[in-house]
Design a protein around this motif. Structure first.
Motif, PDB file in Angstrom:
ATOM      1  N   TRP A   6       0.831  -1.215   0.000  1.00  0.00           N
ATOM      2  CA  TRP A   6       0.000   0.000   0.000  1.00  0.00           C
ATOM      3  C   TRP A   6       0.863   1.262   0.000  1.00  0.00           C
ATOM      4  O   TRP A   6       0.537   2.236  -0.686  1.00  0.00           O
ATOM      5  CB  TRP A   6      -0.966  -0.019   1.193  1.00  0.00           C
ATOM      6  N   TRP A  10       0.677   4.324  -2.839  1.00  0.00           N
ATOM      7  CA  TRP A  10       0.505   5.761  -2.586  1.00  0.00           C
ATOM      8  C   TRP A  10       1.698   6.548  -3.102  1.00  0.00           C
ATOM      9  O   TRP A  10       1.538   7.634  -3.678  1.00  0.00           O
ATOM     10  CB  TRP A  10       0.262   6.005  -1.091  1.00  0.00           C
ATOM     11  N   HIS A  18      -9.255   5.257  -5.954  1.00  0.00           N
ATOM     12  CA  HIS A  18      -9.691   6.584  -5.497  1.00  0.00           C
ATOM     13  C   HIS A  18     -10.639   7.197  -6.529  1.00  0.00           C
ATOM     14  O   HIS A  18     -10.288   7.373  -7.687  1.00  0.00           O
ATOM     15  CB  HIS A  18      -8.485   7.498  -5.280  1.00  0.00           C
ATOM     16  N   LEU A  45      -9.723   2.161   6.772  1.00  0.00           N
ATOM     17  CA  LEU A  45      -8.945   2.122   5.529  1.00  0.00           C
ATOM     18  C   LEU A  45      -9.426   3.211   4.566  1.00  0.00           C
ATOM     19  O   LEU A  45      -9.783   2.962   3.415  1.00  0.00           O
ATOM     20  CB  LEU A  45      -9.037   0.719   4.876  1.00  0.00           C
ATOM     21  N   CYS A  46      -9.428   4.450   5.090  1.00  0.00           N
ATOM     22  CA  CYS A  46     -10.177   5.531   4.419  1.00  0.00           C
ATOM     23  C   CYS A  46      -9.471   6.161   3.247  1.00  0.00           C
ATOM     24  O   CYS A  46     -10.113   6.859   2.445  1.00  0.00           O
ATOM     25  CB  CYS A  46     -10.550   6.598   5.442  1.00  0.00           C
ATOM     26  N   GLY A  47      -8.143   5.963   3.091  1.00  0.00           N
ATOM     27  CA  GLY A  47      -7.443   6.652   2.012  1.00  0.00           C
ATOM     28  C   GLY A  47      -7.683   8.143   2.122  1.00  0.00           C
ATOM     29  O   GLY A  47      -7.658   8.719   3.226  1.00  0.00           O
ATOM     30  N   SER A  49     -10.480   9.384   0.553  1.00  0.00           N
ATOM     31  CA  SER A  49     -11.734   9.256  -0.195  1.00  0.00           C
ATOM     32  C   SER A  49     -12.603  10.511  -0.162  1.00  0.00           C
ATOM     33  O   SER A  49     -12.755  11.156   0.884  1.00  0.00           O
ATOM     34  CB  SER A  49     -12.517   8.078   0.399  1.00  0.00           C
ATOM     35  N   ALA A  65      -9.244   5.473   9.760  1.00  0.00           N
ATOM     36  CA  ALA A  65      -7.966   4.792   9.971  1.00  0.00           C
ATOM     37  C   ALA A  65      -7.335   4.563   8.610  1.00  0.00           C
ATOM     38  O   ALA A  65      -8.016   4.109   7.680  1.00  0.00           O
ATOM     39  CB  ALA A  65      -8.172   3.454  10.689  1.00  0.00           C
ATOM     40  N   GLU A  66      -6.070   4.908   8.491  1.00  0.00           N
ATOM     41  CA  GLU A  66      -5.379   4.773   7.213  1.00  0.00           C
ATOM     42  C   GLU A  66      -3.888   4.549   7.469  1.00  0.00           C
ATOM     43  O   GLU A  66      -3.270   5.257   8.257  1.00  0.00           O
ATOM     44  CB  GLU A  66      -5.602   6.023   6.346  1.00  0.00           C
ATOM     45  N   LEU A  67      -3.358   3.561   6.747  1.00  0.00           N
ATOM     46  CA  LEU A  67      -1.951   3.179   6.882  1.00  0.00           C
ATOM     47  C   LEU A  67      -1.001   4.258   6.359  1.00  0.00           C
ATOM     48  O   LEU A  67       0.072   4.484   6.930  1.00  0.00           O
ATOM     49  CB  LEU A  67      -1.766   1.900   6.045  1.00  0.00           C
ATOM     50  N   GLY A 104      -1.693   4.620  10.576  1.00  0.00           N
ATOM     51  CA  GLY A 104      -0.973   3.421  10.988  1.00  0.00           C
ATOM     52  C   GLY A 104      -1.830   2.207  10.695  1.00  0.00           C
ATOM     53  O   GLY A 104      -2.834   2.294   9.975  1.00  0.00           O
ATOM     54  N   ILE A 106      -4.524  -0.473  11.173  1.00  0.00           N
ATOM     55  CA  ILE A 106      -5.818  -0.497  11.892  1.00  0.00           C
ATOM     56  C   ILE A 106      -5.809  -1.530  13.027  1.00  0.00           C
ATOM     57  O   ILE A 106      -6.516  -1.370  14.021  1.00  0.00           O
ATOM     58  CB  ILE A 106      -6.995  -0.751  10.926  1.00  0.00           C
ATOM     59  N   PHE A 107      -4.971  -2.545  12.898  1.00  0.00           N
ATOM     60  CA  PHE A 107      -4.937  -3.569  13.949  1.00  0.00           C
ATOM     61  C   PHE A 107      -4.262  -3.047  15.224  1.00  0.00           C
ATOM     62  O   PHE A 107      -4.349  -3.674  16.275  1.00  0.00           O
ATOM     63  CB  PHE A 107      -4.274  -4.852  13.437  1.00  0.00           C
ATOM     64  N   ARG A 123     -16.067   1.142   2.550  1.00  0.00           N
ATOM     65  CA  ARG A 123     -15.985   1.063   1.083  1.00  0.00           C
ATOM     66  C   ARG A 123     -14.521   0.765   0.743  1.00  0.00           C
ATOM     67  O   ARG A 123     -13.618   1.507   1.147  1.00  0.00           O
ATOM     68  CB  ARG A 123     -16.409   2.384   0.447  1.00  0.00           C
ATOM     69  N   ALA A 124     -14.322  -0.360   0.042  1.00  0.00           N
ATOM     70  CA  ALA A 124     -12.980  -0.739  -0.387  1.00  0.00           C
ATOM     71  C   ALA A 124     -12.034  -0.971   0.788  1.00  0.00           C
ATOM     72  O   ALA A 124     -10.840  -0.685   0.694  1.00  0.00           O
ATOM     73  CB  ALA A 124     -12.405   0.287  -1.362  1.00  0.00           C
ATOM     74  N   LEU A 129      -8.633  -6.520   1.384  1.00  0.00           N
ATOM     75  CA  LEU A 129      -7.768  -7.432   2.149  1.00  0.00           C
ATOM     76  C   LEU A 129      -7.930  -8.878   1.698  1.00  0.00           C
ATOM     77  O   LEU A 129      -9.045  -9.323   1.410  1.00  0.00           O
ATOM     78  CB  LEU A 129      -8.123  -7.324   3.640  1.00  0.00           C
TER      79      LEU A 129
HETATM   80  C1  LIG Z   1      -8.478   0.107  -1.753  1.00  0.00           C
HETATM   81  S1  LIG Z   1      -7.939   1.442  -0.774  1.00  0.00           S
HETATM   82  C2  LIG Z   1      -9.500   2.203  -0.365  1.00  0.00           C
HETATM   83  C3  LIG Z   1      -9.377   3.579   0.202  1.00  0.00           C
HETATM   84  C4  LIG Z   1     -10.739   4.264   0.460  1.00  0.00           C
HETATM   85  N1  LIG Z   1     -11.611   3.475   1.308  1.00  0.00           N
HETATM   86  C5  LIG Z   1     -11.449   4.598  -0.827  1.00  0.00           C
HETATM   87  O1  LIG Z   1     -12.569   4.145  -1.024  1.00  0.00           O
HETATM   88  O2  LIG Z   1     -10.855   5.347  -1.649  1.00  0.00           O
HETATM   89  C6  LIG Z   1      -7.461   0.631   0.716  1.00  0.00           C
HETATM   90  C7  LIG Z   1      -6.725   1.559   1.679  1.00  0.00           C
HETATM   91  O3  LIG Z   1      -6.462   0.845   2.877  1.00  0.00           O
HETATM   92  C8  LIG Z   1      -5.208   1.238   3.386  1.00  0.00           C
HETATM   93  N2  LIG Z   1      -4.767   0.120   4.243  1.00  0.00           N
HETATM   94  C9  LIG Z   1      -4.394  -1.119   3.834  1.00  0.00           C
HETATM   95  N3  LIG Z   1      -4.092  -1.903   4.886  1.00  0.00           N
HETATM   96  C10 LIG Z   1      -4.307  -1.137   5.997  1.00  0.00           C
HETATM   97  C11 LIG Z   1      -4.178  -1.374   7.404  1.00  0.00           C
HETATM   98  N4  LIG Z   1      -3.743  -2.565   7.870  1.00  0.00           N
HETATM   99  N5  LIG Z   1      -4.486  -0.381   8.263  1.00  0.00           N
HETATM  100  C12 LIG Z   1      -4.912   0.831   7.804  1.00  0.00           C
HETATM  101  N6  LIG Z   1      -5.059   1.108   6.478  1.00  0.00           N
HETATM  102  C13 LIG Z   1      -4.749   0.146   5.588  1.00  0.00           C
HETATM  103  C14 LIG Z   1      -4.372   1.476   2.142  1.00  0.00           C
HETATM  104  O4  LIG Z   1      -3.281   2.331   2.366  1.00  0.00           O
HETATM  105  C15 LIG Z   1      -5.402   2.086   1.191  1.00  0.00           C
HETATM  106  O5  LIG Z   1      -5.407   3.486   1.255  1.00  0.00           O
END
Ligand SMILES: C[S@@+](CC[C@H](N)C(=O)[O-])C[C@H]1O[C@@H](n2cnc3c(N)ncnc32)[C@H](O)[C@@H]1O
Length: 212
Positions: A6, A10, A18, A45-47, A49, A65-67, A104, A106-107, A123-124, A129
């Motif tokens: 991921w 980015w 996106h 996992l909000c990116g 968005s 939450a976003e990595l 960071g 999400i876990f 969403r997504a 995963l």
């Molecule tokens: C497919 S994208 C979807 C982003 C957003 N939900 C959207 O609809 O545009 C998945 C996102 O999850 C984040 N991500 C992946 N694994 C993650 C984790 N373990 N904890 C937090 N975020 C994570 C990625 O960096 C990525 O931005």
């Protein structure tokens, strides 16, 4: 799908997931959650968005939450606000009026750090995963949010035709993750225009999950 996968996406701006506008299924179905004005919504996992802008514009308080820190920096830059940034253990907290994003894994996020939420918008996230991570994610999300009601968008397609993400998550799997703790209702299902990556036929589905 490890963290590097991921981060590389980015960094390369390889973010086909996106969308430039709020998701039509969010717009059509979020009201069905029946939230009060100002309710707190968690977006895992909000990116960066545009759905976040839509939710903010409709008066909800947001937690995400976003990595990727890069994604979250871009999110706040695009919102035109300067976040206050604090470290909380392995996470960073980006906060501004009405919005808090935990940067960071999400876990590593706990209910105590997240605080109470009224609903989840996925969403997504689940479909981003691979298994068995989805099983771990669904259990963690339910615990983290104390089974808050949820609007969940999934894709269903023949996984043997192509690789994820996004991964195929069929009704059986949605019910396996969530059926014991939530009432699961399919709100809408339609073929995705153009298919997956413009090729494979895929159904987009939106679910409402309500605590039993
Ligand atoms: C497919 S994208 C979807 C982003 C957003 N939900 C959207 O609809 O545009 C998945 C996102 O999850 C984040 N991500 C992946 N694994 C993650 C984790 N373990 N904890 C937090 N975020 C994570 C990625 O960096 C990525 O931005």
């Amino acid at each position: 799908m490890d963290a590097d996968f991921w981060h590389r996406k980015w960094e390369a701006n390889d973010i086909a997931f996106h969308e430039s506008e709020a998701h039509p299924l969010l717009v059509r179905h979020f009201g069905s959650l029946g939230l009060r004005p100002g309710a707190r919504v968690f977006v895992p996992l909000c990116g960066k968005s545009r759905d976040l802008n839509w939710l903010l514009g409709h008066g909800y308080e947001l937690a995400g939450a976003e990595l990727s820190r890069l994604a979250v920096e871009q999110l706040f830059a695009e919102l035109g606000v300067t976040p206050e940034i604090t470290e909380i253990g392995p996470l960073e907290r980006f906060a501004a009026e009405g919005i808090t994003i935990f940067v960071g894994d999400i876990f590593d996020l706990t209910h105590e750090v997240l605080g109470p939420v009224d609903a989840v918008y996925d969403r997504a996230a689940l479909v981003a995963l691979p298994e068995p991570m989805r099983t771990r994610y669904a259990a963690h999300l339910a615990h983290l949010t104390r089974h808050a009601r949820q609007l969940l968008i999934t894709f269903d397609y023949d996984q043997s035709l192509t690789v994820g993400p996004p991964f195929a998550v069929d009704e059986h799997e949605v019910r396996r993750h969530y059926g014991a703790a939530y009432h699961v209702a399919l709100l809408e299902k339609h073929p995705l225009k153009g298919g997956l990556r413009g090729k494979e036929p895929v159904a987009e589905e939106v679910w409402k999950l309500e605590r039993r």
